[in-house]
Motif scaffolding. Structure first.
Motif, PDB file in Angstrom:
ATOM      1  N   GLY A  68       0.836  -1.209   0.000  1.00  0.00           N
ATOM      2  CA  GLY A  68       0.000   0.000   0.000  1.00  0.00           C
ATOM      3  C   GLY A  68       0.861   1.247   0.000  1.00  0.00           C
ATOM      4  N   TYR A  69       1.887   1.235   0.843  1.00  0.00           N
ATOM      5  CA  TYR A  69       2.785   2.387   0.920  1.00  0.00           C
ATOM      6  C   TYR A  69       3.522   2.589  -0.401  1.00  0.00           C
ATOM      7  N   LEU A  70       4.037   1.521  -0.988  1.00  0.00           N
ATOM      8  CA  LEU A  70       4.755   1.632  -2.263  1.00  0.00           C
ATOM      9  C   LEU A  70       3.831   2.170  -3.352  1.00  0.00           C
ATOM     10  N   TYR A  71       2.629   1.644  -3.391  1.00  0.00           N
ATOM     11  CA  TYR A  71       1.689   2.054  -4.434  1.00  0.00           C
ATOM     12  C   TYR A  71       1.354   3.550  -4.318  1.00  0.00           C
ATOM     13  N   GLN A  72       1.010   3.998  -3.097  1.00  0.00           N
ATOM     14  CA  GLN A  72       0.618   5.404  -2.973  1.00  0.00           C
ATOM     15  C   GLN A  72       1.800   6.316  -3.204  1.00  0.00           C
ATOM     16  N   SER A  73       2.992   5.835  -2.885  1.00  0.00           N
ATOM     17  CA  SER A  73       4.189   6.630  -3.107  1.00  0.00           C
ATOM     18  C   SER A  73       4.407   6.833  -4.611  1.00  0.00           C
ATOM     19  N   PRO A 139       6.430   9.178  20.429  1.00  0.00           N
ATOM     20  CA  PRO A 139       7.068   7.886  20.157  1.00  0.00           C
ATOM     21  C   PRO A 139       6.726   7.397  18.738  1.00  0.00           C
ATOM     22  N   CYS A 140       7.751   7.083  17.987  1.00  0.00           N
ATOM     23  CA  CYS A 140       7.536   6.627  16.606  1.00  0.00           C
ATOM     24  C   CYS A 140       6.869   5.258  16.573  1.00  0.00           C
ATOM     25  N   GLN A 141       7.140   4.451  17.601  1.00  0.00           N
ATOM     26  CA  GLN A 141       6.656   3.072  17.567  1.00  0.00           C
ATOM     27  C   GLN A 141       5.125   2.986  17.546  1.00  0.00           C
ATOM     28  N   GLY A 142       4.437   4.036  17.997  1.00  0.00           N
ATOM     29  CA  GLY A 142       2.975   4.032  17.986  1.00  0.00           C
ATOM     30  C   GLY A 142       2.414   3.802  16.584  1.00  0.00           C
ATOM     31  N   CYS A 143       3.107   4.280  15.577  1.00  0.00           N
ATOM     32  CA  CYS A 143       2.629   4.122  14.195  1.00  0.00           C
ATOM     33  C   CYS A 143       3.523   3.239  13.332  1.00  0.00           C
ATOM     34  N   HIS A 144       4.788   3.061  13.739  1.00  0.00           N
ATOM     35  CA  HIS A 144       5.690   2.269  12.887  1.00  0.00           C
ATOM     36  C   HIS A 144       6.053   0.925  13.517  1.00  0.00           C
ATOM     37  N   GLY A 145       5.520   0.624  14.710  1.00  0.00           N
ATOM     38  CA  GLY A 145       5.786  -0.664  15.347  1.00  0.00           C
ATOM     39  C   GLY A 145       7.059  -0.638  16.192  1.00  0.00           C
ATOM     40  N   ASP A 172      20.973   7.491   5.125  1.00  0.00           N
ATOM     41  CA  ASP A 172      21.037   8.738   4.346  1.00  0.00           C
ATOM     42  C   ASP A 172      19.663   9.087   3.787  1.00  0.00           C
ATOM     43  N   TYR A 173      18.984   8.059   3.236  1.00  0.00           N
ATOM     44  CA  TYR A 173      17.658   8.302   2.678  1.00  0.00           C
ATOM     45  C   TYR A 173      16.681   8.718   3.781  1.00  0.00           C
ATOM     46  N   LEU A 174      16.677   7.997   4.901  1.00  0.00           N
ATOM     47  CA  LEU A 174      15.739   8.302   5.994  1.00  0.00           C
ATOM     48  C   LEU A 174      15.928   9.736   6.488  1.00  0.00           C
ATOM     49  N   ARG A 180      12.867  16.502   4.719  1.00  0.00           N
ATOM     50  CA  ARG A 180      11.903  16.987   3.721  1.00  0.00           C
ATOM     51  C   ARG A 180      10.501  17.128   4.329  1.00  0.00           C
ATOM     52  N   TYR A 181      10.080  16.143   5.130  1.00  0.00           N
ATOM     53  CA  TYR A 181       8.772  16.284   5.807  1.00  0.00           C
ATOM     54  C   TYR A 181       8.779  17.553   6.665  1.00  0.00           C
ATOM     55  N   ARG A 182       9.919  17.808   7.336  1.00  0.00           N
ATOM     56  CA  ARG A 182       9.993  18.939   8.263  1.00  0.00           C
ATOM     57  C   ARG A 182      10.016  20.281   7.527  1.00  0.00           C
ATOM     58  N   ILE A 194       0.226  13.756   8.467  1.00  0.00           N
ATOM     59  CA  ILE A 194       0.552  13.203   9.787  1.00  0.00           C
ATOM     60  C   ILE A 194       2.062  13.296  10.009  1.00  0.00           C
ATOM     61  N   MET A 195       2.825  12.837   9.051  1.00  0.00           N
ATOM     62  CA  MET A 195       4.273  12.763   9.206  1.00  0.00           C
ATOM     63  C   MET A 195       4.897  14.142   9.242  1.00  0.00           C
ATOM     64  N   ARG A 196       4.278  15.103   8.583  1.00  0.00           N
ATOM     65  CA  ARG A 196       4.808  16.460   8.649  1.00  0.00           C
ATOM     66  C   ARG A 196       4.655  17.005  10.062  1.00  0.00           C
TER      67      ARG A 196
HETATM   68  C1  HEC Z   1       0.746   9.203  14.105  1.00  0.00           C
HETATM   69  C2  HEC Z   1       1.409   8.184  13.295  1.00  0.00           C
HETATM   70  C3  HEC Z   1       2.915   8.342  13.045  1.00  0.00           C
HETATM   71  C4  HEC Z   1       3.896   8.571  13.971  1.00  0.00           C
HETATM   72  C5  HEC Z   1       3.752   8.785  15.476  1.00  0.00           C
HETATM   73  C6  HEC Z   1       5.157   8.572  13.237  1.00  0.00           C
HETATM   74  N1  HEC Z   1       4.922   8.309  11.909  1.00  0.00           N
HETATM   75 FE1  HEC Z   1       6.337   8.203  10.416  1.00  0.00          FE
HETATM   76  N2  HEC Z   1       4.869   7.894   9.036  1.00  0.00           N
HETATM   77  C7  HEC Z   1       3.523   7.804   9.312  1.00  0.00           C
HETATM   78  C8  HEC Z   1       2.796   7.667   8.068  1.00  0.00           C
HETATM   79  C9  HEC Z   1       1.295   7.531   7.935  1.00  0.00           C
HETATM   80  C10 HEC Z   1       3.753   7.685   7.040  1.00  0.00           C
HETATM   81  C11 HEC Z   1       3.515   7.652   5.519  1.00  0.00           C
HETATM   82  C12 HEC Z   1       3.578   9.083   5.040  1.00  0.00           C
HETATM   83  C13 HEC Z   1       3.467   9.252   3.560  1.00  0.00           C
HETATM   84  O1  HEC Z   1       2.768   8.476   2.922  1.00  0.00           O
HETATM   85  O2  HEC Z   1       4.116  10.208   3.052  1.00  0.00           O
HETATM   86  C14 HEC Z   1       5.055   7.832   7.686  1.00  0.00           C
HETATM   87  C15 HEC Z   1       6.266   7.892   6.984  1.00  0.00           C
HETATM   88  C16 HEC Z   1       7.513   7.964   7.582  1.00  0.00           C
HETATM   89  C17 HEC Z   1       8.768   7.980   6.875  1.00  0.00           C
HETATM   90  C18 HEC Z   1       8.982   7.861   5.363  1.00  0.00           C
HETATM   91  C19 HEC Z   1       9.451   6.474   5.015  1.00  0.00           C
HETATM   92  C20 HEC Z   1       9.882   6.290   3.582  1.00  0.00           C
HETATM   93  O3  HEC Z   1      10.161   5.144   3.190  1.00  0.00           O
HETATM   94  O4  HEC Z   1       9.964   7.268   2.831  1.00  0.00           O
HETATM   95  C21 HEC Z   1       9.758   8.083   7.830  1.00  0.00           C
HETATM   96  C22 HEC Z   1      11.262   8.123   7.582  1.00  0.00           C
HETATM   97  C23 HEC Z   1       9.097   8.154   9.129  1.00  0.00           C
HETATM   98  N3  HEC Z   1       7.739   8.077   8.934  1.00  0.00           N
HETATM   99  C24 HEC Z   1       9.766   8.244  10.333  1.00  0.00           C
HETATM  100  C25 HEC Z   1       9.136   8.444  11.573  1.00  0.00           C
HETATM  101  C26 HEC Z   1       9.846   8.715  12.809  1.00  0.00           C
HETATM  102  C27 HEC Z   1      11.349   8.778  12.948  1.00  0.00           C
HETATM  103  C28 HEC Z   1       8.900   8.915  13.785  1.00  0.00           C
HETATM  104  C29 HEC Z   1       9.102   9.297  15.235  1.00  0.00           C
HETATM  105  C30 HEC Z   1       9.813  10.568  15.476  1.00  0.00           C
HETATM  106  C31 HEC Z   1       7.592   8.728  13.144  1.00  0.00           C
HETATM  107  N4  HEC Z   1       7.791   8.452  11.811  1.00  0.00           N
HETATM  108  C32 HEC Z   1       6.380   8.798  13.810  1.00  0.00           C
HETATM  109  C33 HEC Z   1       2.930   7.844  10.570  1.00  0.00           C
HETATM  110  C34 HEC Z   1       3.572   8.151  11.760  1.00  0.00           C
END
Ligand code: HEC
Ligand code: HEC
Length: 229
Positions: A68-73, A139-145, A172-174, A180-182, A194-196
Motif C-alpha cells: 500500500g505504501y509503495l503504491y501510494q508513493s 514515540p515513533c513506535q505508535g505508528c511504525h511498530g 542517508d535516505y531516511l 523533507r517532511y519537516r 501526519i508525518m509532517r
Molecule cells: C501518528 C502516526 C505516526 C507517527 C507517530 C510517526 N509516523 Fe512516520 N509515518 C507515518 C505515516 C502515515 C507515514 C507515511 C507518510 C506518507 O505516505 O508520506 C510515515 C512515513 C515515515 C517515513 C517515510 C518512510 C519512507 O520510506 O519514505 C519516515 C522516515 C518516518 N515516517 C519516520 C518516523 C519517525 C522517525 C517517527 C518518530 C519521530 C515517526 N515516523 C512517527 C505515521 C507516523
C-alpha cells in the motif's frame, strides 16, 4: 495516539499541490501481480538495486516495503509530476495496473540484512520507542511498530498497509526524507500530513540518531496485502 492523530489532522491546513489532496484513511487494499511486476522493473533496479535492495545510500530500498505504501508513493510521484524529483520521468509512462504490480513485486522481495547491527541502547532506539516529551517528539513506535516493521495494527485493516516499514532502510535516505517532511510545504495526502506534524519537532541531531538506529535494525519479513480477516 488517536487524540494525537485527530489533533494533527485538524490543526494543520492541508497544503495540496496541483494534483489535489488524497485522504488515505479509508484507502483500499492494493492488489497486483508480482510476476507481472518483475517484468516491469528493469529500469528501477538500476537505482534501487537488484530486487529493491539499493547499493547506493541515496536511493531507498524497496524490498519488503508494504505494498500500500509503495503504491501510494508511486501514484504520488505521478500525480505531482515535480520536475525536481528523479522519480517523475520514471512513472510518467506507467499506468495504475503497472504501479500495483510493481508495488506487490517489491513487497514480496526480501530486504537485505543491515551492514551494521543495531544496539538497543543507541539514543535513536530510545527516541523511537519513548519519544521525548520535553522536545515535543512523540514515540515513533505508535505508528511504525516496536521494531519499525510497520503499523502495529498492520494486517487488521487496509489503511495500515499505507504506513511504511522503516527497518533496514538507508540512513542517508531516511534522514533526507525526514528533513523533507519537516522543511517542505508540499503535503498532498493525509498520511504525509501526519508525518509532517511529527517531523516538525525533530532537530537534525534527533534525525541522525533515529536514522542510524533504523538503518541497523533488521527487516523481519516480506510483505503482502489482501489477507485481512
Ligand atoms: C501518528 C502516526 C505516526 C507517527 C507517530 C510517526 N509516523 Fe512516520 N509515518 C507515518 C505515516 C502515515 C507515514 C507515511 C507518510 C506518507 O505516505 O508520506 C510515515 C512515513 C515515515 C517515513 C517515510 C518512510 C519512507 O520510506 O519514505 C519516515 C522516515 C518516518 N515516517 C519516520 C518516523 C519517525 C522517525 C517517527 C518518530 C519521530 C515517526 N515516523 C512517527 C505515521 C507516523
Ligand atoms: C535515476 C534513479 C532512479 C530510478 C531509475 C528509479 N528511482 Fe525510484 N527513487 C529514486 C530516488 C533518488 C528516490 C528518492 C527521492 C525522492 O523521493 O524523490 C526514489 C524514490 C522511490 C520510491 C519512494 C520510496 C519510499 O520509501 O518512499 C519508490 C516507491 C520508488 N522510487 C520506486 C521506483 C520504481 C518502481 C522505479 C522504476 C519504475 C524507480 N523508482 C526508478 C531514484 C530512482
Amino acid at each position: 495516539m488517536k487524540r494525537v492523530l485527530a489533533l494533527l489532522l485538524f490543526s494543520l491546513p492541508p497544503l495540496a499541490g496541483a494534483g489535489g489532496f488524497v485522504d488515505l484513511r479509508d484507502a483500499p487494499v492494493v492488489a497486483g501481480d508480482a510476476a507481472a511486476g518483475a517484468a516491469k522493473v528493469a529500469v528501477c533496479v538500476a537505482c534501487h538495486g537488484a530486487e529493491g535492495n539499493a547499493a547506493v545510500t541515496a536511493f531507498p530500498a524497496l524490498a519488503a516495503q508494504h505494498p500500500g505504501y509503495l503504491y501510494q508513493s508511486l501514484a504520488g510521484f505521478r500525480r505531482r509530476a515535480d520536475p525536481a524529483s528523479p522519480m517523475t520521468p520514471q512513472v510518467q509512462s506507467l499506468g495504475d495496473a503497472d504501479l500495483r504490480d510493481i508495488a506487490v513485486y517489491f513487497a514480496s522481495r526480501r530486504r537485505s540484512a543491515p551492514a551494521v547491527s543495531s544496539a538497543a541502547d543507541l539514543p535513536g532506539a530510545r527516541l523511537f520507542r519513548d519519544g521525548d516529551a520535553a522536545r515535543g517528539i512523540v514515540p515513533c513506535q505508535g505508528c511504525h511498530g516496536a521494531t519499525a516493521q510497520g503499523h502495529p495494527l498492520h494486517g487488521t485493516a487496509p489503511r495500515y498497509d499505507y504506513y511504511p516499514a522503516l527497518a533496514a532502510q538507508s540512513a542517508d535516505y531516511l534522514a533526507a526524507r525526514l528533513r523533507r517532511y519537516r522543511d517542505d510545504g508540499q503535503v498532498d495526502t493525509s498520511n504525509a500530513l501526519i508525518m509532517r506534524g511529527i517531523a516538525r519537532n525533530l532537530d537534525d541531531a534527533a534525525i541522525a540518531e533515529l536514522a542510524a538506529w533504523l538503518a541497523a535494525t533488521p527487516r523481519e519479513s516480506t510483505s503482502t496485502s489482501g489477507d485481512y480477516p
